[in-house]
Write a protein that holds these residues in place. Structure first.
Motif, mmCIF file in Angstrom:
data_model
loop_
_atom_site.group_PDB
_atom_site.id
_atom_site.type_symbol
_atom_site.label_atom_id
_atom_site.label_comp_id
_atom_site.label_asym_id
_atom_site.label_seq_id
_atom_site.Cartn_x
_atom_site.Cartn_y
_atom_site.Cartn_z
ATOM 1 N N ARG A 233 0.885 -1.103 0.148
ATOM 2 C CA ARG A 233 0.056 0.040 0.027
ATOM 3 C C ARG A 233 0.844 1.178 0.077
ATOM 4 O O ARG A 233 2.107 1.101 0.460
ATOM 5 N N GLU A 234 -0.054 2.500 -0.298
ATOM 6 C CA GLU A 234 0.939 3.599 -0.114
ATOM 7 C C GLU A 234 1.749 3.967 1.230
ATOM 8 O O GLU A 234 2.822 3.991 1.275
ATOM 9 N N GLU A 235 1.319 3.409 2.232
ATOM 10 C CA GLU A 235 1.753 3.802 3.604
ATOM 11 C C GLU A 235 2.375 2.516 4.128
ATOM 12 O O GLU A 235 2.846 2.727 5.125
ATOM 13 N N SER A 236 2.164 1.471 3.299
ATOM 14 C CA SER A 236 2.950 0.102 4.139
ATOM 15 C C SER A 236 3.140 -1.056 3.171
ATOM 16 O O SER A 236 2.596 -0.903 2.102
ATOM 17 N N THR A 237 4.100 -1.693 3.569
ATOM 18 C CA THR A 237 4.524 -2.964 2.679
ATOM 19 C C THR A 237 4.250 -4.125 3.742
ATOM 20 O O THR A 237 5.079 -4.278 4.666
ATOM 21 N N CYS A 238 3.406 -5.375 3.549
ATOM 22 C CA CYS A 238 3.403 -6.461 4.421
ATOM 23 C C CYS A 238 4.075 -7.555 3.589
ATOM 24 O O CYS A 238 3.623 -7.818 2.332
ATOM 25 N N ILE A 239 4.962 -8.111 4.238
ATOM 26 C CA ILE A 239 5.581 -9.440 3.634
ATOM 27 C C ILE A 239 5.312 -10.711 4.316
ATOM 28 O O ILE A 239 5.815 -10.572 5.561
ATOM 29 N N GLU A 240 4.997 -11.617 3.616
ATOM 30 C CA GLU A 240 5.230 -13.125 4.508
ATOM 31 C C GLU A 240 5.994 -14.135 3.582
ATOM 32 O O GLU A 240 5.772 -14.047 2.195
ATOM 33 N N PHE A 241 6.706 -14.959 4.214
ATOM 34 C CA PHE A 241 7.412 -15.869 3.495
ATOM 35 C C PHE A 241 6.608 -17.323 3.504
ATOM 36 O O PHE A 241 6.138 -17.576 4.806
ATOM 37 N N ARG A 242 6.414 -17.713 2.528
ATOM 38 C CA ARG A 242 5.453 -19.070 2.632
ATOM 39 C C ARG A 242 6.155 -20.300 2.061
ATOM 40 O O ARG A 242 6.913 -20.116 0.985
ATOM 41 N N GLU A 243 6.584 -21.251 2.964
ATOM 42 C CA GLU A 243 7.309 -22.486 2.493
ATOM 43 C C GLU A 243 6.665 -23.414 1.213
ATOM 44 O O GLU A 243 5.587 -23.821 1.532
ATOM 45 N N LEU A 244 7.220 -23.710 0.370
ATOM 46 C CA LEU A 244 6.748 -24.324 -0.869
ATOM 47 C C LEU A 244 7.699 -25.384 -1.230
ATOM 48 O O LEU A 244 7.343 -26.386 -1.881
ATOM 49 N N GLY A 245 8.927 -25.498 -0.770
ATOM 50 C CA GLY A 245 10.052 -26.589 -1.137
ATOM 51 C C GLY A 245 9.393 -27.862 -0.678
ATOM 52 O O GLY A 245 9.051 -28.075 0.268
ATOM 53 N N GLN A 246 9.467 -28.799 -1.641
ATOM 54 C CA GLN A 246 9.026 -30.243 -1.440
ATOM 55 C C GLN A 246 9.967 -30.876 -0.297
ATOM 56 O O GLN A 246 9.435 -31.771 0.676
ATOM 57 N N ARG A 247 11.218 -30.971 -0.498
ATOM 58 C CA ARG A 247 12.200 -31.552 0.581
ATOM 59 C C ARG A 247 13.536 -30.674 0.968
ATOM 60 O O ARG A 247 13.627 -29.513 0.241
ATOM 61 N N CYS A 248 13.937 -31.043 2.060
ATOM 62 C CA CYS A 248 15.175 -30.481 2.548
ATOM 63 C C CYS A 248 16.085 -31.554 2.680
ATOM 64 O O CYS A 248 15.907 -32.716 2.733
ATOM 65 N N TYR A 249 17.507 -30.976 2.673
ATOM 66 C CA TYR A 249 18.474 -31.905 2.680
ATOM 67 C C TYR A 249 19.125 -31.572 4.251
ATOM 68 O O TYR A 249 19.278 -30.473 4.703
ATOM 69 N N TYR A 250 19.552 -32.779 4.983
ATOM 70 C CA TYR A 250 19.998 -32.900 6.180
ATOM 71 C C TYR A 250 21.243 -33.575 6.157
ATOM 72 O O TYR A 250 21.153 -35.069 5.513
ATOM 73 N N GLU A 251 22.457 -33.199 6.593
ATOM 74 C CA GLU A 251 23.485 -34.200 7.101
ATOM 75 C C GLU A 251 23.682 -34.684 8.561
ATOM 76 O O GLU A 251 23.392 -33.756 9.577
ATOM 77 N N ILE A 252 23.919 -35.941 8.677
ATOM 78 C CA ILE A 252 23.750 -36.184 10.273
ATOM 79 C C ILE A 252 25.130 -36.930 10.135
ATOM 80 O O ILE A 252 25.479 -37.881 9.508
ATOM 81 N N ASN A 253 25.862 -36.372 11.282
ATOM 82 C CA ASN A 253 27.472 -36.979 11.640
ATOM 83 C C ASN A 253 27.291 -37.890 12.734
ATOM 84 O O ASN A 253 26.573 -37.637 13.733
ATOM 85 N N LEU A 254 27.902 -39.268 12.672
ATOM 86 C CA LEU A 254 27.619 -40.201 13.563
ATOM 87 C C LEU A 254 28.842 -40.924 13.778
ATOM 88 O O LEU A 254 29.513 -41.299 12.896
#
Length: 386
Positions: A233-254
């Motif tokens: 809007r002229e007086e404001s900006t509203c921002i929202e992050f919306r997650e859409l990624g299908q998968r995440c990468y994770y490393e596990i050290n064992l």
């Protein structure tokens, strides 16, 4: 005149790129994930009734993109009802003579920015949209060096595939400066270059954000991936992050104890993961301990874990050999620069071969292949098409 402007911002699809971390068998599934994410994006546009979709760079992977892919993307974008699409070609898909964007006729609701910052005025929304696309694989100067803001009463949005100096001179890009953003006079600056979402930032009166890549591609891509849903809007900006990624990468050290059974090791990996996480995400298990024991465990442990984790690779974490001289390898920098990625792909495949080799002779053989191949591919090139 419109009281507000609703939009979605995203970047980094890189359609047809072969660069996915992990074993080759993952690539087919990840490419399917990418198309599912694209379909989810289009559905979100319709569900949220957004008026504008901003694609801020790297929609395609220029070196590998197929005409049928470009035509498919253009066709789907053309079916968006009530949504106009604005695209800024990025470092991986610049608007060169042989650009992917020239492989099809784009629908009327799609606008593709070219060199130099240009503007599109939309009186119905009291809005001016600025943007500039990459037209070569390297920059001569910052996008905002010659930009002169226009002082009018419209809402102003700018789209760039660029990095801000506060986030570093990432991967050789010439950054735009905070004071340039502040002086631009735009209400919102939509960026697309970082791997992850930047959060909401501000320079002067200008709000800016980088949406990050929409789908993670490597174990280095931490955090959430998705789109920005915004309303200005002229007086404001509203921002929202919306997650859409299908998968995440994770490393596990064992670290494996000598008395542990395979079942006990697997249980240690699985106990922290929910059923949904096990089926959805991609895992790399780095096991360390007694070297002879570790190498013997890699294959059976992977087979055991695959019953619960569809996307898992087990790697023996070795201590560096002081007698081995490593050659310079293409880093993540090269991948992000939009240059050919053959060297990176070659290096990744050889690392997999080395980790899977079960005999010293095999390891020595693949080590020699790696040295020869990396030497041959080590030159690289810069392409600049006007």
């Amino acid at each position: 005149m419109a009281a507000s402007v609703r939009f979605i911002q995203c970047a980094g699809f890189r359609f047809d790129s072969p660069a996915w971390d992990g074993p080759e068998r993952w690539a087919t599934a990840r490419n399917q994930d990418l198309w599912q994410t694209f379909q989810a994006l289009l559905s979100l546009c319709q569900a949220e009734k957004v008026e504008f979709l901003f694609l801020t760079g790297d929609l395609f992977e220029q070196q590998y993109v197929r005409q049928e892919t470009v035509e498919g993307v253009a066709e789907l974008l053309g079916k968006l009802e009530g949504t106009r699409v604005f695209i800024t070609p990025g470092r991986r898909d610049p608007l060169t003579i042989s650009s992917a964007y020239r492989l099809t006729v784009w629908p009327r609701n799609v606008h593709i920015f070219s060199s130099g910052i240009k503007s599109v005025k939309l009186p119905s929304h009291n809005l001016t949209i600025y943007g500039a696309g990459w037209t070569a694989y390297h920059q001569e100067k910052s996008f905002l060096d010659d930009f002169t803001p226009i002082n009018d009463t419209t809402l102003k949005i700018m789209l760039l595939h660029a990095v801000v100096d506060s986030l570093g001179t990432s991967q050789g890009l010439i950054p735009i400066k905070q004071d340039q953003i502040s002086a631009s006079g735009v209400n919102y600056l939509a960026l697309g270059h970082l791997e992850g979402w930047s959060g909401i930032q501000q320079a002067g009166k200008t709000i800016w954000a980088d949406c990050g890549v929409i789908e993670a591609r490597s174990f280095a891509d931490k955090g959430s991936h998705g789109v920005i849903l915004g309303e200005i809007r002229e007086e404001s900006t509203c921002i929202e992050f919306r997650e859409l990624g299908q998968r995440c990468y994770y490393e596990i050290n064992l670290t494996v104890q000598s008395q542990e059974s395979l079942a006990e090791i697997a249980e240690r990996v699985l106990k922290e993961l929910s059923p949904d996480e096990r089926q959805r995400n991609l895992y790399r298990i780095n096991i360390s301990g007694d070297q002879l024991e570790i190498e013997r465990l890699v294959s059976p442990l992977q087979k055991l874990l695959m019953a619960e984790l569809p996307f898992v690779e087990v790697i023996a974490h070795e201590e560096p050999d002081p007698t081995y001289v490593d050659l310079p390898r293409p880093s993540k920098v090269n991948i992000q620069e939009g240059f050919p990625t053959l060297a990176h792909i070659f290096s990744g495949k050889l690392q997999t071969r080395l980790s899977e080799a079960d005999e010293s002779e095999n390891k020595e053989y693949w080590g020699v292949v790696q040295k020869i191949g990396m030497t041959a591919l080590g030159q690289g090139r810069i392409i600049d098409e006007d």
